[in-house]
Motif scaffolding. Structure first.
Motif, PDB file in Angstrom:
ATOM      1  N   ASP A 172       0.705  -1.343   0.026  1.00 54.65           N
ATOM      2  CA  ASP A 172      -0.181  -0.089  -0.016  1.00 54.65           C
ATOM      3  C   ASP A 172       0.775   1.166   0.126  1.00 54.65           C
ATOM      4  OD1 ASP A 172       0.910  -0.743   2.591  1.00 54.65           O
ATOM      5  OD2 ASP A 172      -0.677   0.183   3.653  1.00 54.65           O
ATOM      6  N   ASP A 173       2.179   1.320   0.271  1.00 58.99           N
ATOM      7  CA  ASP A 173       2.951   2.387   0.293  1.00 58.99           C
ATOM      8  C   ASP A 173       3.089   2.903  -0.937  1.00 58.99           C
ATOM      9  OD1 ASP A 173       3.179   2.379   2.892  1.00 58.99           O
ATOM     10  OD2 ASP A 173       5.278   1.776   3.078  1.00 58.99           O
ATOM     11  N   ILE A 174       3.186   2.163  -2.045  1.00 57.34           N
ATOM     12  CA  ILE A 174       3.306   2.516  -3.235  1.00 57.34           C
ATOM     13  C   ILE A 174       2.459   3.835  -3.734  1.00 57.34           C
ATOM     14  CG2 ILE A 174       2.956   1.811  -5.952  1.00 57.34           C
ATOM     15  CD1 ILE A 174       5.471   0.649  -4.772  1.00 57.34           C
ATOM     16  N   VAL A 175       1.002   3.518  -3.143  1.00 61.92           N
ATOM     17  CA  VAL A 175      -0.101   4.530  -3.365  1.00 61.92           C
ATOM     18  C   VAL A 175       0.341   5.985  -2.742  1.00 61.92           C
ATOM     19  CG1 VAL A 175      -2.318   5.299  -3.299  1.00 61.92           C
ATOM     20  CG2 VAL A 175      -1.859   2.851  -3.903  1.00 61.92           C
ATOM     21  N   ILE A 176       0.672   5.814  -1.480  1.00 70.53           N
ATOM     22  CA  ILE A 176       1.141   6.974  -0.782  1.00 70.53           C
ATOM     23  C   ILE A 176       2.517   7.359  -1.411  1.00 70.53           C
ATOM     24  CG2 ILE A 176       1.857   7.946   1.521  1.00 70.53           C
ATOM     25  CD1 ILE A 176      -1.263   6.838   1.296  1.00 70.53           C
ATOM     26  N   LEU A 177       3.448   6.653  -1.735  1.00 71.69           N
ATOM     27  CA  LEU A 177       4.638   7.580  -2.268  1.00 71.69           C
ATOM     28  C   LEU A 177       4.166   8.127  -3.584  1.00 71.69           C
ATOM     29  CD1 LEU A 177       7.082   4.655  -1.588  1.00 71.69           C
ATOM     30  CD2 LEU A 177       7.229   7.027  -0.619  1.00 71.69           C
ATOM     31  N   SER A 178       3.603   7.365  -4.599  1.00 71.40           N
ATOM     32  CA  SER A 178       3.091   8.080  -5.618  1.00 71.40           C
ATOM     33  C   SER A 178       2.391   9.278  -5.468  1.00 71.40           C
ATOM     34  CB  SER A 178       2.209   7.179  -6.437  1.00 71.40           C
ATOM     35  OG  SER A 178       2.844   5.921  -6.856  1.00 71.40           O
ATOM     36  N   LEU A 179       1.715   9.397  -4.281  1.00 72.19           N
ATOM     37  CA  LEU A 179       1.040  10.924  -4.260  1.00 72.19           C
ATOM     38  C   LEU A 179       1.959  11.873  -3.760  1.00 72.19           C
ATOM     39  CD1 LEU A 179      -2.408   9.521  -2.531  1.00 72.19           C
ATOM     40  CD2 LEU A 179      -2.247  10.841  -4.533  1.00 72.19           C
ATOM     41  N   PHE A 180       2.863  11.470  -3.041  1.00 71.37           N
ATOM     42  CA  PHE A 180       4.084  12.389  -2.304  1.00 71.37           C
ATOM     43  C   PHE A 180       4.525  12.828  -3.636  1.00 71.37           C
ATOM     44  CE2 PHE A 180       4.153  10.493   2.249  1.00 71.37           C
ATOM     45  CZ  PHE A 180       3.585  11.322   2.497  1.00 71.37           C
ATOM     46  N   PHE A 181       5.336  11.978  -4.637  1.00 66.89           N
ATOM     47  CA  PHE A 181       5.961  12.390  -5.729  1.00 66.89           C
ATOM     48  C   PHE A 181       5.336  13.160  -6.518  1.00 66.89           C
ATOM     49  CE2 PHE A 181       8.653   8.389  -4.805  1.00 66.89           C
ATOM     50  CZ  PHE A 181       9.949   9.068  -4.759  1.00 66.89           C
ATOM     51  N   SER A 182       3.998  13.353  -6.635  1.00 64.71           N
ATOM     52  CA  SER A 182       3.095  13.910  -7.535  1.00 64.71           C
ATOM     53  C   SER A 182       2.892  15.428  -6.933  1.00 64.71           C
ATOM     54  CB  SER A 182       1.665  13.279  -7.637  1.00 64.71           C
ATOM     55  OG  SER A 182       1.055  13.537  -6.371  1.00 64.71           O
ATOM     56  N   GLN A 183       3.316  15.764  -5.670  1.00 66.12           N
ATOM     57  CA  GLN A 183       3.295  17.004  -4.961  1.00 66.12           C
ATOM     58  C   GLN A 183       4.768  17.521  -5.043  1.00 66.12           C
ATOM     59  OE1 GLN A 183       0.237  18.147  -4.213  1.00 66.12           O
ATOM     60  NE2 GLN A 183      -0.163  16.154  -5.305  1.00 66.12           N
ATOM     61  N   VAL A 184       5.694  17.141  -5.641  1.00 65.59           N
ATOM     62  CA  VAL A 184       6.969  17.624  -5.736  1.00 65.59           C
ATOM     63  C   VAL A 184       7.068  18.922  -6.217  1.00 65.59           C
ATOM     64  CG1 VAL A 184       9.104  17.535  -6.626  1.00 65.59           C
ATOM     65  CG2 VAL A 184       8.216  15.580  -5.606  1.00 65.59           C
ATOM     66  N   ASN A 185       7.867  20.098  -5.482  1.00 66.83           N
ATOM     67  CA  ASN A 185       7.741  21.350  -5.841  1.00 66.83           C
ATOM     68  C   ASN A 185       9.212  21.942  -5.446  1.00 66.83           C
ATOM     69  OD1 ASN A 185       7.165  22.058  -2.954  1.00 66.83           O
ATOM     70  ND2 ASN A 185       5.056  21.885  -3.360  1.00 66.83           N
ATOM     71  N   THR A 186       9.294  23.383  -5.079  1.00 69.51           N
ATOM     72  CA  THR A 186      10.386  23.739  -4.937  1.00 69.51           C
ATOM     73  C   THR A 186      10.691  23.679  -3.364  1.00 69.51           C
ATOM     74  OG1 THR A 186       9.572  25.974  -4.458  1.00 69.51           O
ATOM     75  CG2 THR A 186      10.567  25.660  -6.495  1.00 69.51           C
ATOM     76  N   ASN A 187       9.811  23.492  -2.647  1.00 65.96           N
ATOM     77  CA  ASN A 187       9.906  23.234  -1.063  1.00 65.96           C
ATOM     78  C   ASN A 187       9.736  21.637  -0.560  1.00 65.96           C
ATOM     79  OD1 ASN A 187      10.580  25.864  -0.206  1.00 65.96           O
ATOM     80  ND2 ASN A 187       8.331  26.493   0.011  1.00 65.96           N
ATOM     81  N   PHE A 188       9.205  20.921  -1.644  1.00 62.77           N
ATOM     82  CA  PHE A 188       9.164  19.410  -1.324  1.00 62.77           C
ATOM     83  C   PHE A 188       9.806  18.697  -2.227  1.00 62.77           C
ATOM     84  CE2 PHE A 188       6.002  15.787  -0.813  1.00 62.77           C
ATOM     85  CZ  PHE A 188       6.778  15.171   0.279  1.00 62.77           C
ATOM     86  N   ARG A 189      10.967  18.245  -2.297  1.00 59.82           N
ATOM     87  CA  ARG A 189      11.786  17.865  -3.328  1.00 59.82           C
ATOM     88  C   ARG A 189      11.708  16.155  -3.374  1.00 59.82           C
ATOM     89  NH1 ARG A 189      15.442  21.277  -5.282  1.00 59.82           N
ATOM     90  NH2 ARG A 189      14.825  23.292  -4.944  1.00 59.82           N
TER      91      ARG A 189
END
Length: 236
Positions: free
Chosen positions: A21-38
């Motif tokens: 289930d971590d794949i889903v959570i990690l994918s969501l995290f990676f989709s939110q990458v920006n200048t402050n969240f790398r």
């Protein structure tokens, strides 16, 4: 030698079964990458959180007592708190992306980055049930097989991060996550926290339920006060 050979598939099976289930959570995290969240925030946070889970499970190898499952379930408060914070402060995210302070360039600032700890906290909360699998696995391991299992575990963390990142590069998935990710992530985190609380039977205890509601209520009140005191609200 036979123990070392069996340790590798045992580690692969245990990790895959408890972290799918971590794949889903990690994918969501990676989709939110920006200048402050790398991306490195996500990878570092995942490793930090998984290390905490392993450390909490190692007492099984030494035959020690483990924290009751109901208390471990209170980690579900963490994703709920992060989700509430994202809901209340979502309007501030775009303006914050343009600001990057100088101390973020220092090594210590990166190590102690709140983004890293945020990902780690979600990893620990989502993986709290992993402990029930890892404890007997470690308890049945030998001094020779335990390091092999741990090596497999930490190698798979990197594989999991890479797989989740690659998923966000698929056009259909990436466009969906980019368009709707910021709106659905808070609700997914809150739902994840509630699921953890229920699955761990935390809410079956009246005292733990009261503590959980008090913690969530305090979080909502604090975030609401901070929101109404923010300059953006004052200007409006």
């Amino acid at each position: 030698m036979d123990e070392l050979i069996t340790a590798i598939p045992a580690g692969l099976t245990a990790f895959s079964a408890t972290n799918i289930d971590d794949i889903v959570i990690l994918s969501l995290f990676f989709s939110q990458v920006n200048t402050n969240f790398r991306r490195w925030h996500i990878v570092a946070g995942q490793y930090l959180g998984f290390t905490a889970l392993v450390m909490a499970s190692l007492p099984g190898f030494f035959g020690s007592l483990i924290v009751p499952q109901a208390w471990i379930g209170m980690l579900g408060i963490v994703p709920i708190a992060i989700g509430i914070n994202s809901l209340i402060n979502r309007d501030d995210d775009d303006s914050d992306d343009e600001v990057e302070t100088e101390h973020n360039n220092s090594v210590l600032a990166k190590i102690f980055s709140p983004q890293v700890y945020g990902v780690a906290a979600v990893t620990v909360a989502n993986g709290s049930d992993n402990i029930s699998i890892y404890v007997p696995l470690f308890a049945s391991s030998t001094l020779a097989s335990l390091p092999v299992i741990l090596a497999v575990f930490f190698s798979m963390v990197g594989v999991w991060c890479y797989a989740a990142y690659r998923l966000t590069n698929l056009t259909a998935i990436a466009s969906t996550l980019t368009r709707h990710g910021k709106n659905i992530v808070p609700f997914i985190l809150i739902g994840l926290g509630i699921f953890i609380l229920c699955k761990s039977h935390t809410l079956e205890s009246s005292s733990l339920t009261a503590m959980t509601l008090l913690a969530i209520g305090s979080c909502v009140l604090t975030q609401a006060i901070n929101y109404w005191r923010s300059p953006q609200v004052e200007k409006n």
